[in-house]
Design an enzyme around this catalytic site. Structure first.
Site, mmCIF file in Angstrom:
data_model
loop_
_atom_site.group_PDB
_atom_site.id
_atom_site.type_symbol
_atom_site.label_atom_id
_atom_site.label_comp_id
_atom_site.label_asym_id
_atom_site.label_seq_id
_atom_site.Cartn_x
_atom_site.Cartn_y
_atom_site.Cartn_z
ATOM 1 N N CYS A 30 14.027 10.915 6.384
ATOM 2 C CA CYS A 30 13.934 10.519 7.788
ATOM 3 C C CYS A 30 15.262 10.704 8.512
ATOM 4 O O CYS A 30 15.292 11.013 9.697
ATOM 5 C CB CYS A 30 13.471 9.081 7.893
ATOM 6 N N LYS B 248 0.879 -1.181 0.000
ATOM 7 C CA LYS B 248 0.000 0.000 0.000
ATOM 8 C C LYS B 248 0.912 1.226 0.000
ATOM 9 O O LYS B 248 1.438 1.628 1.036
ATOM 10 C CB LYS B 248 -0.882 -0.021 1.250
ATOM 11 N N GLU C 37 9.738 1.922 10.760
ATOM 12 C CA GLU C 37 10.756 2.947 10.513
ATOM 13 C C GLU C 37 10.037 4.279 10.513
ATOM 14 O O GLU C 37 9.268 4.586 9.595
ATOM 15 C CB GLU C 37 11.468 2.687 9.185
ATOM 16 N N GLU D 214 9.530 16.976 14.400
ATOM 17 C CA GLU D 214 9.992 16.717 13.034
ATOM 18 C C GLU D 214 9.235 17.630 12.062
ATOM 19 O O GLU D 214 8.017 17.574 11.983
ATOM 20 C CB GLU D 214 9.737 15.253 12.664
HETATM 21 P P1 NAD Z 1 2.402 8.771 7.116
HETATM 22 O O1 NAD Z 1 2.583 8.036 8.388
HETATM 23 O O2 NAD Z 1 1.406 9.862 7.060
HETATM 24 O O3 NAD Z 1 1.991 7.757 5.947
HETATM 25 C C1 NAD Z 1 2.783 6.649 5.606
HETATM 26 C C2 NAD Z 1 1.896 5.569 5.031
HETATM 27 O O4 NAD Z 1 1.007 5.112 6.025
HETATM 28 C C3 NAD Z 1 1.026 6.033 3.853
HETATM 29 O O5 NAD Z 1 0.991 5.004 2.887
HETATM 30 C C4 NAD Z 1 -0.326 6.204 4.512
HETATM 31 O O6 NAD Z 1 -1.402 6.067 3.618
HETATM 32 C C5 NAD Z 1 -0.315 5.077 5.533
HETATM 33 N N1 NAD Z 1 -1.248 5.238 6.659
HETATM 34 C C6 NAD Z 1 -1.694 6.388 7.222
HETATM 35 N N2 NAD Z 1 -2.548 6.108 8.235
HETATM 36 C C7 NAD Z 1 -2.636 4.755 8.315
HETATM 37 C C8 NAD Z 1 -3.361 3.856 9.159
HETATM 38 N N3 NAD Z 1 -4.156 4.282 10.128
HETATM 39 N N4 NAD Z 1 -3.190 2.526 8.961
HETATM 40 C C9 NAD Z 1 -2.377 2.062 7.990
HETATM 41 N N5 NAD Z 1 -1.690 2.864 7.152
HETATM 42 C C10 NAD Z 1 -1.814 4.195 7.314
HETATM 43 O O7 NAD Z 1 3.837 9.284 6.696
HETATM 44 P P2 NAD Z 1 4.212 10.231 5.462
HETATM 45 O O8 NAD Z 1 3.754 11.614 5.778
HETATM 46 O O9 NAD Z 1 3.770 9.559 4.201
HETATM 47 O O10 NAD Z 1 5.801 10.142 5.493
HETATM 48 C C11 NAD Z 1 6.621 10.960 6.242
HETATM 49 C C12 NAD Z 1 7.089 10.279 7.517
HETATM 50 O O11 NAD Z 1 7.787 9.071 7.203
HETATM 51 C C13 NAD Z 1 8.076 11.113 8.315
HETATM 52 O O12 NAD Z 1 7.750 11.062 9.678
HETATM 53 C C14 NAD Z 1 9.410 10.412 8.083
HETATM 54 O O13 NAD Z 1 10.387 10.608 9.063
HETATM 55 C C15 NAD Z 1 8.978 8.998 7.986
HETATM 56 N N6 NAD Z 1 10.001 8.202 7.299
HETATM 57 C C16 NAD Z 1 10.780 7.362 8.048
HETATM 58 C C17 NAD Z 1 11.790 6.612 7.451
HETATM 59 C C18 NAD Z 1 12.663 5.699 8.265
HETATM 60 O O14 NAD Z 1 13.342 4.869 7.679
HETATM 61 N N7 NAD Z 1 12.710 5.821 9.573
HETATM 62 C C19 NAD Z 1 12.009 6.725 6.074
HETATM 63 C C20 NAD Z 1 11.208 7.605 5.340
HETATM 64 C C21 NAD Z 1 10.202 8.329 5.973
#
Ligand code: NAD
Length: 501
Positions: free
Chosen positions: A298, A189, A264, A395
């Site tokens: 990240c 997804k 992550e 963040e």
């Molecule tokens: P997000 O958490 O908003 O969304 C990530 C994914 O989760 C999307 O596909 C979204 O549709 C899905 N999602 C949202 N709510 C959900 C739920 N209730 N159940 C299941 N899936 C759900 O994150 P974002 O805004 O897309 O990405 C940015 C974040 O990702 C930042 O916090 C960043 O630090 C983090 N990130 C971390 C790493 C790492 O390796 N630690 C790498 C890249 C990004």
């Protein structure tokens, strides 16, 4: 090297079919459109890129059933054969690297100079785990005087992979390649803001001969398709990359079906610069690690901790560099910083600019919107912040750096560890003993000493505290996607207690 207009023309060629057919889901090797759609728009000018099939709980159910049906044969396939398919996937990613990079830039706003390599890194991820597929099931022999204990590993089953929008292609390959190499089947997804390259990856996998149902793609919203995936009883584990808040929701959603999770999550990573460091190299790394990839990274070093004695001079040089960063069209080869992914994210980052000013930090560079079309923001630098300010704790996930000063090692460590996150840390010093002491006490999953983030695939990747659970990379990835089994073979010599004899 191709210029902007040439790249735009190439991109148009690749987008034509998405404009015509929409971005479809892929389940059991079949294109699935669904009855509803959502839109993906470019952050460059908000123009419509394509409509995207909206996956629902029913779509996820079909995908999970396909993954379950495909699992026994894929898990049983010889490692060498899985390896060959994954190598073909890597070949095809390389062959379509330009198309992937163009679509990624347009969908996310990330600059070409970074994205042109992202597809190749995706291919590298597949090659790395392909090579390890034949040995994925290997275990240990742990003999005693009476028994031979033998461990083996088995793929856990169909898994869900949920990815964010910041560097979507690279991150998807990073999660999907080890799952497939381990013998798991996958329902992916991707993030709703950046669906294009996940579709390209699914197509490539099938073209490379991955059997139907082994990788299934379901687009949709987090609270719809994402939630349904985390709750599905046939899905044995969720590999998730995204915000810490979402990770905690997923943990709750997966509780009833006892999901194994790998998270992550976010970061507020410190880069600590001591006055004995090579300051020219430190400056280059500080600028690179927050303003590359639009700061939507990240592991970005979003908090600079600089020693009092050098702060003034370091800040002056830093502000000069930040003001000179080239913000522009992501497909322009000269661009260093592109637009932020979406209006909601632009509003979030702009909100932190207001917050920093209101809290009394010094706005040393940037902070304003550029133009009236798209989500461009001036690279931003706040200096003279204090540790408890929200711009020093939360963040922001944009080209936005918060700088704090410290007087000595103890104060630096206390500021560095004084946040909820613990993903990465960067340390600049020429004092070896200090580097050892400091890195040992720093609360982070990954630390680079006198370096920016330079990834080596066999090393563990992941965070502590609110930055994550579990590690990726090398064998750590297989640990997550596989179950370990111990079988004890008796030598027939030990005494068995006789009850009721
Ligand atoms: P997000 O958490 O908003 O969304 C990530 C994914 O989760 C999307 O596909 C979204 O549709 C899905 N999602 C949202 N709510 C959900 C739920 N209730 N159940 C299941 N899936 C759900 O994150 P974002 O805004 O897309 O990405 C940015 C974040 O990702 C930042 O916090 C960043 O630090 C983090 N990130 C971390 C790493 C790492 O390796 N630690 C790498 C890249 C990004």
């Amino acid at each position: 090297m191709a210029g902007l207009q040439e790249r735009i023309a190439q991109l148009e060629g690749h987008l034509a079919r998405f404009r015509h057919d929409g971005v479809l889901n892929l389940i059991a090797g079949q294109n699935v459109s669904g009855s509803e759609w959502f839109e993906t728009r470019s952050p460059v000018d908000e123009s419509l890129i394509a409509r995207v099939a909206l996956g629902t709980a029913e779509t996820v159910d079909a995908a999970a059933k396909a993954a379950k049906a495909a699992f026994p044969a894929w898990a049983a396939l010889e490692g060498e054969k899985r390896k060959a398919i994954l190598q073909r996937i890597a070949d095809l990613i390389e062959a379509r690297a330009e198309e992937i990079a163009l679509c990624e830039c347009w969908d996310t706003g990330q600059a070409w100079r970074f994205m042109s390599k992202a597809a190749l890194r995706g291919a590298e991820n597949f090659r790395f785990f392909a090579d390890r597929a034949p040995a994925a099931r290997d275990g240990q022999s742990l003999p005693t005087a009476s028994h031979w204990n033998v461990t083996t590993r088995h793929p856990i089953g169909p898994v869900g992979v949920i990815t964010p929008w910041n560097t979507p292609f690279m991150l998807s390959t990073w999660k999907i390649a080890p799952a497939l190499a381990a013998g798991c089947t996958v329902v992916h997804k991707p993030a709703e803001f950046s669906p294009l390259t996940a579709r390209l990856l699914a197509e490539i996998c099938h073209e490379a001969g991955l059997p139907p149902g082994v990788l299934n793609l379901v687009n949709g919203m987090g609270e719809g398709a994402g939630k349904a995936l985390t709750e599905h009883p046939d899905i044995k584990a969720i590999a998730f990359v995204g915000e810490s808040r979402t990770g905690s929701m997923i943990m709750k959603q997966g509780a009833d079906t006892l999901k194994r999770v790998h998270f992550e999550l976010g970061g507020k990573n410190p880069v600590i610069v001591f006055d004995d460091a090579d300051l020219d190299r430190a400056l280059d790394a500080v600028v690179f690690m927050i303003y590359s990839l639009n700061g939507e990274r990240c592991t970005s070093s979003s908090r600079l901790l600089v020693q009092d004695s050098i702060a003034e001079e370091f800040h002056a040089k830093l502000a000069q560099r930040v003001k000179r960063l080239k913000v522009g069209h992501p497909l322009d080869p000269a661009t260093e910083v592109g637009p932020l992914i979406h209006r909601t994210h632009f509003d979030k980052v702009s909100g932190y600019v207001e917050m920093g000013c209101a809290d009394g930090a010094t706005l040393a560079a940037g902070g304003k919107r550029i133009g009236t079309e798209g989500w461009f923001i001036e690279p931003t630098l706040f200096t003279r912040a204090t540790p408890q300010m929200r711009i020093a704790q939360e963040e922001v996930f944009g080209p936005f750096l918060t700088s704090l000063t410290f007087k000595d090692e103890a104060e630096a460590l206390s500021i560095a560890n004084g946040v909820a996150y613990g993903l990465a840390g960067y340390l600049w010093t020429d004092d070896l003993s200090r580097a050892l002491r400091f890195s040992d006490a720093l609360e982070a999953g990954m630390i680079w000493v006198n370096s920016e983030n330079v990834r080596h695939l066999p090393t563990p990747f992941g965070g502590v505290k609110a930055s994550g659970i579990g590690r990726d990379g090398g064998d750590w990835s297989f640990d997550f996607y596989m179950e370990t089994k111990n079988t004890a073979f008796a030598l027939g010599t030990h005494k068995i207690q006789r009850l009721g004899a």
